[in-house]
Motif scaffolding. Sequence first.
Motif, PDB file in Angstrom:
ATOM      1  N   CYS A  52      62.427  34.705  28.308  1.00 24.24           N
ATOM      2  CA  CYS A  52      62.557  35.166  29.601  1.00 24.24           C
ATOM      3  C   CYS A  52      61.839  34.601  30.874  1.00 24.24           C
ATOM      4  CB  CYS A  52      62.727  36.692  29.786  1.00 24.24           C
ATOM      5  SG  CYS A  52      61.370  37.788  29.556  1.00 24.24           S
ATOM      6  N   ILE A  53      60.584  34.349  30.216  1.00 27.49           N
ATOM      7  CA  ILE A  53      59.553  33.815  30.907  1.00 27.49           C
ATOM      8  C   ILE A  53      59.454  32.021  30.965  1.00 27.49           C
ATOM      9  CG2 ILE A  53      57.814  35.752  30.628  1.00 27.49           C
ATOM     10  CD1 ILE A  53      56.126  33.760  28.961  1.00 27.49           C
ATOM     11  N   TYR A  54      60.635  31.554  30.321  1.00 24.55           N
ATOM     12  CA  TYR A  54      60.667  30.090  30.568  1.00 24.55           C
ATOM     13  C   TYR A  54      61.501  29.728  31.890  1.00 24.55           C
ATOM     14  CZ  TYR A  54      58.382  28.926  26.101  1.00 24.55           C
ATOM     15  OH  TYR A  54      57.461  28.766  25.182  1.00 24.55           O
ATOM     16  N   GLY A  55      61.305  28.704  32.212  1.00 26.91           N
ATOM     17  CA  GLY A  55      62.226  28.219  33.621  1.00 26.91           C
ATOM     18  C   GLY A  55      63.519  28.353  32.989  1.00 26.91           C
ATOM     19  N   LEU A  56      64.343  28.687  33.933  1.00 29.12           N
ATOM     20  CA  LEU A  56      65.847  29.009  34.178  1.00 29.12           C
ATOM     21  C   LEU A  56      66.652  28.139  35.067  1.00 29.12           C
ATOM     22  CD1 LEU A  56      67.764  30.485  32.324  1.00 29.12           C
ATOM     23  CD2 LEU A  56      67.469  32.383  33.793  1.00 29.12           C
ATOM     24  N   GLY A  57      66.176  27.646  36.191  1.00 30.64           N
ATOM     25  CA  GLY A  57      66.878  27.395  37.301  1.00 30.64           C
ATOM     26  C   GLY A  57      66.904  28.186  38.471  1.00 30.64           C
ATOM     27  N   SER A  58      67.165  27.761  39.462  1.00 32.00           N
ATOM     28  CA  SER A  58      67.183  28.656  40.714  1.00 32.00           C
ATOM     29  C   SER A  58      68.183  29.651  40.690  1.00 32.00           C
ATOM     30  CB  SER A  58      67.376  27.416  42.003  1.00 32.00           C
ATOM     31  OG  SER A  58      67.489  28.466  43.228  1.00 32.00           O
ATOM     32  N   PRO A  59      67.686  31.013  41.068  1.00 33.99           N
ATOM     33  CA  PRO A  59      69.016  31.955  41.213  1.00 33.99           C
ATOM     34  C   PRO A  59      69.561  31.786  42.323  1.00 33.99           C
ATOM     35  CG  PRO A  59      66.663  32.887  41.475  1.00 33.99           C
ATOM     36  CD  PRO A  59      66.472  31.486  40.984  1.00 33.99           C
TER      37      PRO A  59
END
Length: 665
Positions: free
Chosen positions: A151-158
């Motif tokens: 959950c602390i890895y980059g995911l893309g812009s919310p």
Amino acid sequence: MTRLTPMPSRIFQLNAPFAAAGDQPRAIEQTLQHLRQGEKHHGILGVTGSGKTFTVANIIAQYNRPALIIAPNKTLAAQLFTELKEFFPHNHVEFFISYYDYYQPEAYVINTDTYIAKDSSINDDIDKMRHQATRALFECNDTIIVASVSCIYGLGSPENYAQLVCPLHVGRELARDALLSELIDIQYTRNDRSLERGNFRVRGDVVDILPAHQDREAIRVEFYGDQIETITTIDALSGRELQAVDQLTLYPNSHYITARTKIAAIVQEILTDLGVRLRQFKNAGKLVEYQRLEQRTGQDVETLEQLGFCPGIENYSRYLTGVAAGEPPPTLLDYFPQKFLTIIDESHIAVPQLRGMFFGDRSRKQTLVDYGFRLPAALDNRPLNFDEFLTKTDQLLYISATPAEWERQQAGTRYTELIIRPTGLVDPRIEIRPAHGQVDDLLGEIKQTVQDEGRVLVTTLTKKMAEELTRYYQDFGIRVRYLHADIDSLERAELLRGLRKGEYDVLIGINLLREGLDLPEVQLVAVMDADKEGFLRSKTALIQIVGRAARNVKAYVIFYADRRTQSITACIEETERRRNMQLEHNRQHNIVPRTIQKDLPQDLREIFGLKQPATAATVALSNSEVEKSIARKTRTMRKAAAALDFEKAAELRDEIQSLRLMLLK
């Protein structure tokens, strides 16, 4: 990063057939008091079997805020998820872990001049769960997400994920081809032959879509002219209509998404940075790095211009999200509203994991950047460092039976002990036996425990020993399995469920048997080579291992050791302290200890409506039949690879790996 606010809140509805007891009421009250005072850090020292999960559920329900629960491994995350799903059947409990069954990161080995390309195997089922989790955060405020440290890895812009949606409602003025264009913009793929997740098919004025967060329930949109006439949910396999709906929202098929209108500006920014970097390499006389970076980035940019995405697009995430160089990337934490509660389970393990992710990732990517494999922007596709994690969280609650010094210091006097078990169970007795002859001695204990209808956990120091011990005990007719990191996430949960159901009697593993596993049927926990002082046999590790036997009134623990180490001594002393506290409580309140009675958790595949593994029908095969099947599928896989049908070859490879695992079952 501006956080998005979900829809108005709904009250959490805790569903439990029992009330808080033992130390639980005090722990709940004290924790809520400090949280409501706005304290950033709080902790609970909760021994195994004291009802930590139920205590946490009460805190979430009464605090009434969205919650993120971080577990240190996928096995524990799956267990927490199924438990909380039962406690909150009317709320949104979601699951968010890494979707890689196998992951070899891109890397460059300087000494041998070896480039290692990224190789991974993505679990489509888990990807679906991740989409379901982020979707829930935007549409509901009564959301609990159980996550691993991914959950602390980059995911893309919310913001992009929420804005680039496809709203559908009956009566909307929208041409069929315009809908197809919108679907392509949010990275859905047209496939008129097979309706799969993230795909759509077209048949005249009817468009069928299988959303990113679904596996079996598709959406059928029917048009009358340039207007949506009906919207119906259908069974993706049979096409049977399920329910008519008036409106719904389709979220993107990828968290790494940006508007088509921004692609040109993004490409220009990438090319500008490429020019700067190429000049640096040229001035330094690094012509190989110059050529390498120019070629690789040029291919990525061309693909990005044409399709809106490219392989390895996460390395360009900074451009897609608009985050400045060096700034933390958006992660799952940014999908939460401003006020939410973060609970770190087994914090003595999870906190060091959260601390360490950033540095390992940075070292690997810096080498790729220095040698021209990636632009410097790749460094910004990373996990959060620990300070950034603390900044992005609102309030934190640490849960552990063996809290580390850091959590204790942060929480200070706000640490609550959860020692007394409502069931009256005391910590198990510990026996120390010689390590010499441990395998055969344990065999006798296993037979006796199985005869008493109990289960056995055995923890070893190596994966090889776990496998060899499994084979050895199988030869004596013991129903035994092994559990280690090579077994994928969903199968781990199924293995633990199978132990509780009595499908087998003994489970052998390494450190995966330590934190948090809730198995009340276990009567014996055996620790092989307990005197090998180190990480897996430290005081903390041994206390956690002993805790696996703290849910059954008949349970006991055997340490196989030729000497009594400091860790063994400290573990026994702490166990005795807790035993004495519980015994005194039992005496004062006339409590007779009883084994925890707990229903089997629902299968994860059933919860999410996932298909059972293709190999499920082969469980009854003999070893010889499995070996023949492996040989047959291997020949077919090689033919598929030779014919350049790599998709089929990869599918067969996965089936072969599953069959090989069956040889140990």
